[in-house]
Design an enzyme around this catalytic site. Structure first.
Site, PDB file in Angstrom:
ATOM      1  CG  ASP A  38      -1.929   1.046   1.268  1.00 13.28           C
ATOM      2  OD1 ASP A  38      -2.706   1.105   0.305  1.00 13.28           O
ATOM      3  OD2 ASP A  38      -1.992   1.831   2.240  1.00 13.28           O
ATOM      4  CD  GLU A  46      15.919 -14.727   3.915  1.00 20.26           C
ATOM      5  OE1 GLU A  46      15.233 -15.385   4.719  1.00 20.26           O
ATOM      6  OE2 GLU A  46      16.507 -13.676   4.221  1.00 20.26           O
TER       7      GLU A  46
HETATM    8  C1  NOJ Z   1      -4.394   3.007  -0.915  1.00 18.20           C
HETATM    9  C2  NOJ Z   1      -5.535   2.064  -0.695  1.00 18.20           C
HETATM   10  O1  NOJ Z   1      -5.798   1.375  -1.895  1.00 18.20           O
HETATM   11  C3  NOJ Z   1      -6.702   2.906  -0.238  1.00 18.20           C
HETATM   12  O2  NOJ Z   1      -7.897   2.185  -0.224  1.00 18.20           O
HETATM   13  C4  NOJ Z   1      -6.367   3.471   1.117  1.00 18.20           C
HETATM   14  O3  NOJ Z   1      -7.399   4.352   1.513  1.00 18.20           O
HETATM   15  C5  NOJ Z   1      -5.057   4.263   1.080  1.00 18.20           C
HETATM   16  N1  NOJ Z   1      -4.025   3.573   0.357  1.00 18.20           N
HETATM   17  C6  NOJ Z   1      -4.558   4.486   2.471  1.00 18.20           C
HETATM   18  O4  NOJ Z   1      -4.081   3.300   3.015  1.00 18.20           O
END
Ligand code: NOJ
Length: 570
Positions: free
Chosen positions: A235, A286
């Protein structure tokens, strides 16, 4: 099962064993026929768990619902699933606010069910990727709770970004950084310090200059890899590291969201973050056959390519394709740029049309070009959208995407041709964007509405009762039950396309352009498959060869507008 007490966060833990031991998974891995890593040409299906299938009838999707639908996923022919965050979380941002990275949210199930899923998915020929959320924790995470209890300057606070404010009494935020969800990126705590959150205030940003944070995430990676997951979708991969002197940023939120991340931005796409990625990659190396894919919104392909250098991510999402308007020139240039950027560093592109953060592409392609997506979501307007046109284009776009070299990420429900639900009542809106934008942006709930599995029932077969977001009536006809076995349905189109793609894949595919005009795009792949998309308003001649598949009916040997066709010579 529930939240556990404070723990030694960076210590290596003994592997837990439940009834679902994930040891020995390698033995049941599907055979990779061409010796190339599986992910280079995989079709990965994104599971927004909360909205996929509800096994316990509480209106929220869960792991047992997902397990019960594994056969559907294998019948689609996909290679892997990516499960959105399933961790313990207050779900203020749909689970991207993690309170415990090593346990499952009771609303979604238990850790044992997660292990059961990993094993059963493998038995069904599917790998499981999970979401890693390293930029921020939830404010309910033990670390953040400890930080609030501790004093300014303490080790607990140094895991996050706590700063004094500006102004005579520190009453102003430390700088002008804005949250991507609206408002300031800083919130003040009772003792006067401010903490950084580039999303919601419930998502404090971790301090990646702190070795303890780095060690903790290496341990989290190992924890899930040892349980048998095949990798991670990472993310906001472009946000990890912040400029250490916290200078003001130059742009406002509008420009920030339109993706202008400059080469030297204090919080986005900092060069220092690559060191962290290299450390993670050495951990993944790994393990056998695992992959990391970055969610990186950066300003150009040269920057994106940095994320997929041989010792960094295996793949990155490339959102240019998703953002390109429905015209041949824009789409072709995103394809060319993505191919040349990724292959320049030995990687391969990924293609994605929808996900849980964007308006579903049936609706995007059906919107009048002069209409602003966000305004339409906010104010509605049936005269602004043509869903039939949107679906026709979405089906053509799918054939185009499946024919491209590289791997494909599908978002649940696109195989049913689902559209964005633009008329959700305000009372049910759940995305923090709605409140943080002072109700000027509706947010992302419209693409997160639970899937319709059957023609009837309280939530069209999603579960035994209702669904956490209401589904539109017309989804009865779009349900899996309504489309299964119906030759011209979108579901069967996806199944056939993935089957043909899988049958013909022999290693990485090259692409040779045959025609590139504002109206027609056509290319041939190494295996001989030819793909033509008609973007124009009148029908065009079929390419040579036998027709393998078309996204819509062909008329007297011609390809109608907004239609794609695959052919191959005998
Ligand atoms: C990207 C994620 O896809 C989204 O849904 C989220 O709100 C933001 N990152 C924050 O984590």
């Amino acid at each position: 099962m529930g939240r556990r007490g404070p723990r030694r966060l960076s210590a290596l833990r003994p592997r837990r064993r439940g009834p679902w031991s994930t040891e020995g998974l390698k033995a049941i891995l599907p055979v990779v026929s061409d010796q190339r890593p599986w992910w280079r040409h995989a079709v990965v299906y994104q599971i927004y768990l909360r909205s996929f299938a509800d096994g316990d009838g509480d209106g929220t999707g869960d792991i047992s619902g997902l397990i019960s639908r594994l056969s559907y996923l294998s019948s689609l022919g996909v290679d892997a699933i990516w499960v959105n965050p399933w961790y313990v979380s207050p779900l203020i941002d749909g689970g991207y606010d993690v309170a415990d990275y090593r346990d499952i949210n009771p609303l979604f199930g238990t850790l044992d069910q997660a292990k059961e899923l990993i094993v059963k998915a493998r038995q069904a020929g599917l790998r499981v990727l999970i979401d890693l959320v390293p930029n921020h924790t939830s404010w309910e995470h033990e670390w953040f709770k400890a930080a609030l209890q501790a004093s300014p300057g303490s080790p607990e606070r140094r895991r996050y970004h706590f700063l004094s404010g500006r102004g005579e009494h520190g009453q102003l935020p430390p700088n002008n950084w804005k949250s991507a969800f609206g408002g300031s990126a800083w919130t003040r705590v009772p003792d006067g310090e401010w903490y950084l959150h580039i999303f919601d205030k419930s998502q404090p940003d971790l301090n990646w200059s702190n070795q303890e944070v780095r060690d903790e995430f290496v341990d989290i990676l190992r924890y899930w890899l040892d349980l048998g997951v095949s990798g991670f979708r990472v993310d906001v991969a472009h946000a990890l590291v912040k400029q250490s002197d916290y200078p003001d940023a130059v742009e406002d939120r509008e420009t920030l969201l339109s993706n202008p991340y400059s080469e030297d931005h204090p919080l986005w796409d900092r060069p220092e973050l690559h060191e962290v990625v290299r450390e993670w990659r050495s951990v993944l190396d790994e393990y056998h056959d695992v992959v990391m894919v970055a969610e990186a919104w950066v300003s150009g392909w040269n920057r994106l390519a940095l994320y997929v250098r041989p010792d960094e991510y295996h793949q990155t999402f490339d959102f240019h394709f998703l953002r390109a308007p429905w015209d041949s020139d824009s789409i072709r240039s995103t394809i060319e740029d993505s191919l040349s950027a990724t292959t320049s560093v030995g990687s391969i592109p990924t293609w994605v049309l929808s996900n849980h953060d964007v308006v579903r592409h049936v609706s995007r392609y059906g919107l009048r070009p002069d209409v602003d997506e966000r305004d339409w979501l906010l104010h509605g307007g049936d005269d602004q959208i043509d869903l039939e046109l949107g679906l026709r284009r979405a089906r053509a776009a799918a054939l185009l995407m499946f024919a491209l070299p590289g791997s494909v990420y599908l978002y649940q429900g696109e195989e049913l041709g689902l559209h964005e639900v633009d008329d959700l009542p305000e009372a049910v809106l759940d995305d923090p964007v709605w409140d943080r934008s002072a109700h000027t942006e509706k947010g992302r709930d419209g693409c997160r509405v639970p899937l319709p599995w059957s023609r009837s029932g309280p939530s069209f077969g999603f579960g035994e009762d209702g669904s956490w977001l209401p589904q539109p009536e017309d989804w009865a006809e779009l349900s899996v039950e309504s489309q299964e076995g119906v030759e011209d349905s979108t579901l069967e189109l996806y199944r056939r396309a993935i089957r043909i793609r899988n049958e013909r894949l022999r290693g990485d595919q090259d692409l040779v352009w045959i025609e590139n005009s504002p109206k027609v795009m056509a290319f041939r792949r190494t295996d001989g498959l030819m793909c033509l998309v008609n973007f124009g308003s009148s029908p065009v001649a079929l390419p040579e060869g036998d027709v393998l598949l078309s996204s819509g009916p062909l008329k007297s040997g011609l390809v109608p507008s907004d239609t794609a066709v695959w052919t191959a010579k005998r």
